[in-house]
Write a protein that holds these residues in place. Structure first.
Motif, mmCIF file in Angstrom:
data_model
loop_
_atom_site.group_PDB
_atom_site.id
_atom_site.type_symbol
_atom_site.label_atom_id
_atom_site.label_comp_id
_atom_site.label_asym_id
_atom_site.label_seq_id
_atom_site.Cartn_x
_atom_site.Cartn_y
_atom_site.Cartn_z
ATOM 1 N N VAL A 116 29.475 29.639 87.588
ATOM 2 C CA VAL A 116 29.087 28.381 86.954
ATOM 3 C C VAL A 116 29.281 28.545 85.450
ATOM 4 O O VAL A 116 28.583 29.323 84.806
ATOM 5 N N ARG A 117 30.251 27.810 84.910
ATOM 6 C CA ARG A 117 30.603 27.926 83.487
ATOM 7 C C ARG A 117 30.250 26.628 82.762
ATOM 8 O O ARG A 117 30.688 25.544 83.154
ATOM 9 N N LYS A 118 29.482 26.756 81.689
ATOM 10 C CA LYS A 118 29.168 25.618 80.831
ATOM 11 C C LYS A 118 30.038 25.707 79.578
ATOM 12 O O LYS A 118 30.094 26.754 78.936
ATOM 13 N N PHE A 119 30.704 24.608 79.258
ATOM 14 C CA PHE A 119 31.638 24.641 78.130
ATOM 15 C C PHE A 119 31.712 23.277 77.466
ATOM 16 O O PHE A 119 31.262 22.259 78.017
ATOM 17 N N GLN A 120 32.303 23.262 76.271
ATOM 18 C CA GLN A 120 32.523 22.028 75.520
ATOM 19 C C GLN A 120 33.931 22.057 74.940
ATOM 20 O O GLN A 120 34.346 23.056 74.353
ATOM 21 N N THR A 121 34.666 20.968 75.106
ATOM 22 C CA THR A 121 36.070 20.916 74.725
ATOM 23 C C THR A 121 36.271 20.029 73.504
ATOM 24 O O THR A 121 35.629 18.979 73.377
ATOM 25 N N ASP A 122 37.151 20.458 72.612
ATOM 26 C CA ASP A 122 37.542 19.633 71.475
ATOM 27 C C ASP A 122 39.027 19.830 71.204
ATOM 28 O O ASP A 122 39.636 20.767 71.708
ATOM 29 N N ASN A 123 39.596 18.948 70.443
ATOM 30 C CA ASN A 123 41.021 19.028 70.120
ATOM 31 C C ASN A 123 41.247 18.501 68.707
ATOM 32 O O ASN A 123 40.727 17.454 68.326
ATOM 33 N N THR A 124 42.015 19.262 67.932
ATOM 34 C CA THR A 124 42.407 18.862 66.590
ATOM 35 C C THR A 124 43.895 18.556 66.612
ATOM 36 O O THR A 124 44.698 19.439 66.907
ATOM 37 N N MET A 125 44.256 17.313 66.311
ATOM 38 C CA MET A 125 45.645 16.875 66.386
ATOM 39 C C MET A 125 46.118 16.324 65.049
ATOM 40 O O MET A 125 45.320 15.796 64.265
ATOM 41 N N GLN A 126 47.409 16.476 64.812
ATOM 42 C CA GLN A 126 48.063 15.766 63.709
ATOM 43 C C GLN A 126 49.314 15.125 64.279
ATOM 44 O O GLN A 126 50.142 15.796 64.896
ATOM 45 N N VAL A 127 49.443 13.824 64.083
ATOM 46 C CA VAL A 127 50.566 13.093 64.656
ATOM 47 C C VAL A 127 51.239 12.274 63.562
ATOM 48 O O VAL A 127 50.661 11.986 62.509
ATOM 49 N N ARG A 128 52.500 11.916 63.823
ATOM 50 C CA ARG A 128 53.260 11.039 62.933
ATOM 51 C C ARG A 128 53.635 9.799 63.738
ATOM 52 O O ARG A 128 54.192 9.903 64.834
ATOM 53 N N VAL A 129 53.321 8.643 63.193
ATOM 54 C CA VAL A 129 53.579 7.385 63.883
ATOM 55 C C VAL A 129 54.337 6.462 62.929
ATOM 56 O O VAL A 129 54.079 6.475 61.721
ATOM 57 N N PRO A 130 55.306 5.690 63.424
ATOM 58 C CA PRO A 130 55.996 4.748 62.546
ATOM 59 C C PRO A 130 54.992 3.869 61.801
ATOM 60 O O PRO A 130 54.071 3.322 62.406
ATOM 61 N N THR A 131 55.173 3.746 60.492
ATOM 62 C CA THR A 131 54.199 3.037 59.669
ATOM 63 C C THR A 131 53.957 1.618 60.160
ATOM 64 O O THR A 131 52.824 1.126 60.137
ATOM 65 N N GLY A 132 54.996 0.952 60.637
ATOM 66 C CA GLY A 132 54.832 -0.404 61.144
ATOM 67 C C GLY A 132 53.976 -0.480 62.396
ATOM 68 O O GLY A 132 53.457 -1.555 62.730
ATOM 69 N N LYS A 133 53.805 0.649 63.123
ATOM 70 C CA LYS A 133 53.008 0.677 64.355
ATOM 71 C C LYS A 133 51.652 1.350 64.144
ATOM 72 O O LYS A 133 50.951 1.611 65.118
ATOM 73 N N LEU A 134 51.287 1.652 62.894
ATOM 74 C CA LEU A 134 50.046 2.380 62.625
ATOM 75 C C LEU A 134 48.829 1.603 63.108
ATOM 76 O O LEU A 134 47.924 2.165 63.744
ATOM 77 N N GLY A 135 48.770 0.298 62.806
ATOM 78 C CA GLY A 135 47.633 -0.503 63.241
ATOM 79 C C GLY A 135 47.513 -0.548 64.751
ATOM 80 O O GLY A 135 46.413 -0.422 65.302
ATOM 81 N N GLU A 136 48.627 -0.676 65.448
ATOM 82 C CA GLU A 136 48.620 -0.698 66.914
ATOM 83 C C GLU A 136 48.140 0.637 67.478
ATOM 84 O O GLU A 136 47.366 0.677 68.444
#
Length: 303
Positions: A116-136
């Motif tokens: 029985v394992r108790k754990f907590q998951t997290d993720n650190t991401m950096q992404v690039r998105v077309p500026t015109g689609k940033l709001g979407e």
């Protein structure tokens, strides 16, 4: 021939975010708990106004930073990556980490057990998105949240930087023409090399500027609000250890063999020190003879 003005260009390009037109949002517990339909519409409008802002004769480098809690970090990560692909963006880094809080094993039979394992998951991401689609894109990831810790959206006005870069490019071209008209000598070669080097730096800076204008950078931190539990089927190692810990017949046979080997090692040891044993026997022999001789002499003297 790197002029002070060119240094100003590089410094301006690197520090654009410092002279930014910032829009920052931080959501606390009370605000999230009391969010109704109206506030959700306002949040969506806020995303659009900050991420899709357009001003005549102005150019902006847009970035965003989102920190939120989600139900399942892995599922949210996959959904974000698929969304990026559909929007024409890409992931530059993604570091998913499962922090193990505790491990405990429970035996369920002679052969099986459950970890029985108790754990907590997290993720650190950096992404690039077309500026015109940033709001979407920001609207999409906003729908994946359980709780929004913070969101920062930055629009850095780089219009003057771009204009300065254009003027410097023209100045560099004019300088190159003036150098070509000089007589050929050592100084001309040095000046031409410095001017070409400055031109290369300007081209690279312009390329990086255009890249940041075309693609917005978004830093995302995902975390699960509570611990998760994983039940993993494993082997009952304790019972296996007890099973093979002691075998009377096998250990008795080994003890007999080891005893025989010990006798062999003792005999070999005695043979190895035979000179010492021989000398000891000779000394003992003369000692006994000397002792017997003294005993006989004492007996004769008494008689």
């Amino acid at each position: 021939m790197k002029s002070p003005t060119f240094k100003i260009i590089l410094g301006s390009l690197l520090l654009t975010t410092i002279f930014a037109c910032n829009k920052t949002e931080t959501v606390g517990n009370a605000g999230e708990a009391s969010m109704d339909q109206t506030s959700m519409v306002e949040t969506s409008d806020s995303i659009s106004s900050a991420a899709t802002m357009q001003v005549k004769d102005k150019q902006f480098i847009k970035t965003a930073d989102v920190n939120m809690e989600v139900k399942d970090v892995y599922d949210a990560t996959i959904a974000i990556e698929k969304s990026l692909t559909n929007l024409g963006g890409f992931v530059t880094s993604s570091r998913l980490n499962a922090q193990i809080i505790s491990d405990e094993t429970f035996n369920t039979s002679d052969e099986n057990a459950t970890l029985v394992r108790k754990f907590q998951t997290d993720n650190t991401m950096q992404v690039r998105v077309p500026t015109g689609k940033l709001g979407e894109f920001l609207t999409f990831i906003n729908d994946k949240k359980l709780f929004l810790n913070s969101r920062n959206i930055t629009a850095a006005d780089v219009t003057s930087n771009i204009k300065l870069a254009e003027l410097e490019a023209k100045r560099n071209s004019k300088t190159s023409t003036n150098i070509s008209q000089l007589k050929i000598n050592k100084d001309k070669v040095t000046m031409a090399n410095d001017n070409d080097s400055e031109s290369n730096y300007q081209k690279i800076s312009s390329f990086e500027m255009n890249d940041h204008l075309k693609y917005s950078t978004v830093d995302i931190y995902l975390k699960e609000p509570k611990l998760r539990i994983a039940e993993i089927a494993v082997t009952n190692t304790k019972n296996i250890d007890n099973k093979y810990k002691f075998n009377f017949v096998y250990d008795l046979k080994n003890a007999f063999v080891e005893g025989f080997y010990l006798i062999q090692r003792l005999v070999i040891g005695l043979v190895t020190i035979w000179p010492i044993l021989l000398i000891s026997m000779v000394v003992f022999y003369f000692y006994r003879r000397r002792k017997e001789t003294l005993k006989i002499e004492n007996s004769d003297q008494k008689s």
